[in-house]
Design an enzyme around this catalytic site. Structure first.
Site, PDB file in Angstrom:
ATOM      1  N   LYS A 101       0.869  -1.188   0.000  1.00 30.50           N
ATOM      2  CA  LYS A 101       0.000   0.000   0.000  1.00 30.50           C
ATOM      3  C   LYS A 101       0.895   1.224   0.000  1.00 30.50           C
ATOM      4  CE  LYS A 101      -4.457   0.928   0.233  1.00 30.50           C
ATOM      5  NZ  LYS A 101      -5.576   0.071  -0.202  1.00 30.50           N
TER       6      LYS A 101
ATOM      7  N   ASP B   1      -7.016   4.299  -4.384  1.00 33.57           N
ATOM      8  CA  ASP B   1      -7.698   4.090  -3.106  1.00 33.57           C
ATOM      9  C   ASP B   1      -8.374   5.439  -2.857  1.00 33.57           C
ATOM     10  OD1 ASP B   1      -7.783   2.017  -0.714  1.00 33.57           O
ATOM     11  OD2 ASP B   1      -7.508   3.944   0.240  1.00 33.57           O
TER      12      ASP B   1
END
Ligand code: 2IT
Length: 445
Positions: free
Chosen positions: A125, A165
């Site tokens: 991430k 995201d």
């Protein structure tokens, strides 16, 4: 002290000031107690100690010039958590709340989520504390170009493949891809969520929301029910929320709320037709507050409250971590809610999850429920490798099959360890065993 308790204490001590990371690790380790009892090799191989430590963490300066000619400096992150089953894969989040702990919690979750999809993707991430709200297109472009000017050296189609995201959508992926291609002089599938005429996959925008609806249908089926006629409350109205509403409507459900951090809208007739058309672009394109929807259609706006006080059959938090707490959970149960599905990443607090499980609520954990997004990202990588594109129907059919399989794998793993119906434990166990077995096969790395 048990092995798991001791390891958890070490994680907290070694990663101070990162409560979200502690929460995510705690939930997984707790689920693994019965697994290590049956398989002591997971202890002797040190696989648990290794899996809670990211393989690589990158933090970098992102300088850019705003429209007034002022120099701004943000912080960029990429945490490459685990590559045991495939190249690092996971989104980028641009939001002022982003810090190392948040990115680590998201990267850790991503390892197990990606494993559940059945596709060969490791966990990662990244992101930045940059706030895209109120920025001009040119400012967002300059920021993305500066961000990629450092990130490019750490990623690649076979190394690490970021995606979107919160705060990173089609526009940002475009600017990031353009800068990557310019620097490395290669057109390759280094990012997913790309535009449809430059390597993107059909149904990627829809994937997380549609996948959530498919997963809920599977959960309901276990009790002989469907989405038809169900009243649903949701929070966010970004990429996940809007496409979830679209699919829930197609399956006969009715979504009656949307929210943001300032309050919620109650729409008792259900969000559909021209109202859904308006909502589709409200955040993803215009980055406007939820209140605009209430004002546009003359609906009730409830300031300072969360939508979980509205009676519903199914609650679907689609916004962000820890947006649904113990009190919200108590209220939902008292009002007759029987199913909760986490469409955002870790949207329910640990106390809320515990209460849902105790009360026999059908509870779908984030790693399983929202895995549709990264699944279609995996399918986008396959299409890029083949230099080929599948039709919308082909991708959607594969997505549905993947979601049904994730439900099966999670419920079977729970049953295997005597935890029937506990999809939190089931998803953690199924995701973990796949990655842990791969790590053990590859030696102490
Ligand atoms: O949380 C997630 O799974 C995502 N933001 C999507 C990640 C991806 O690589 O598509």
């Amino acid at each position: 002290m048990s092995y798991i308790t001791e390891l958890m204490e070490r994680v907290v001590k070694r990663n101070p000031g990162e409560p979200e990371f502690h929460q995510a690790v705690h939930e997984v380790l707790e689920s693994l107690q019965p697994v290590i009892e049956r398989h002591p090799e997971y202890i002797s191989s040190g696989v648990l100690e290794r899996i809670v430590e990211p393989e690589r963490q990158i933090i970098f300066r992102v300088p850019w010039v705003d429209d007034n000619g002022r120099i701004q400096v943000n912080r960029g992150f990429r945490v490459q958590f685990n590559s045991a089953i495939g190249p690092y894969k996971g989104g980028l989040r641009f939001h002022p709340s982003v810090n190392l702990g948040i990115i680590k919690f998201l990267g850790f979750e991503q390892i197990f989520k990606n494993a559940l999809t059945g596709l060969p993707m490791g966990g990662a991430k990244g992101g930045s504390d940059f706030d895209p709200r109120g920025k001009s297109d040119n400012e967002v472009m300059r920021f993305c170009q500066s961000f990629m000017t450092e990130l490019f050296r750490h990623i690649g189609a076979d190394t690490d493949v970021p995606a979107g995201d919160i705060g990173v959508g089609a526009r940002e992926i475009g600017y990031l891809f353009g800068q990557y291609k310019r620097i490395v002089n290669r057109f390759e599938g280094v990012l997913t969520g790309k535009g449809i005429n430059w390597g993107g996959s059909l149904a990627r925008p829809e994937a997380t929301g549609y996948g959530t609806a498919y997963f809920i249908e599977e959960m309901l089926k276990s009790r002989g029910e469907t989405l038809k006629g169900k009243t649903i409350t949701i929070s966010g109205y970004g990429n996940v929320g809007t496409f979830f509403i679209q699919k829930a409507n197609q399956l006969g459900g009715k979504v009656v709320t949307i929210a943001d951090e300032n309050g919620y809208v109650y729409d008792p007739e259900g969000i559909k037709g021209e109202k859904l058309d308006f909502l589709m672009d409200l955040w993803t394109i215009h980055r406007r507050p939820a209140r605009d929807y209430a004002e546009k259609f003359g609906l009730k706006w409830v300031e300072g409250k969360a939508p979980w006080e509205v009676p519903c059959d199914i609650a679907v938090p689609t916004a962000t971590q820890n947006e649904l707490n113990l009190q919200n959970a108590q209220e939902l149960i008292a009002n007759g809610c029987t199913c909760v599905a986490e469409a955002a990443n870790m949207p329910c607090t640990a106390e809320a999850v515990e209460l849902f499980l105790k009360n026999n609520i059908l509870f779908g954990p984030a790693k399983a429920v929202n895995a549709g997004g990264v699944s279609v990202s995996g399918l986008e990588m396959s299409q890029n490798s083949m230099r080929y594109s599948w039709s919308f129907e082909e991708v959607d059919a594969k997505l549905k099959e993947i979601m049904v399989n994730i439900y099966r794998k999670s419920s079977e793993a729970a049953r295997e360890y005597g935890l029937e119906g506990n999809l939190v434990a089931g998803a953690n166990i199924a995701g973990f065993t796949k990655v842990a077995d791969a790590m053990m096969a590859q030696g102490i790395v």
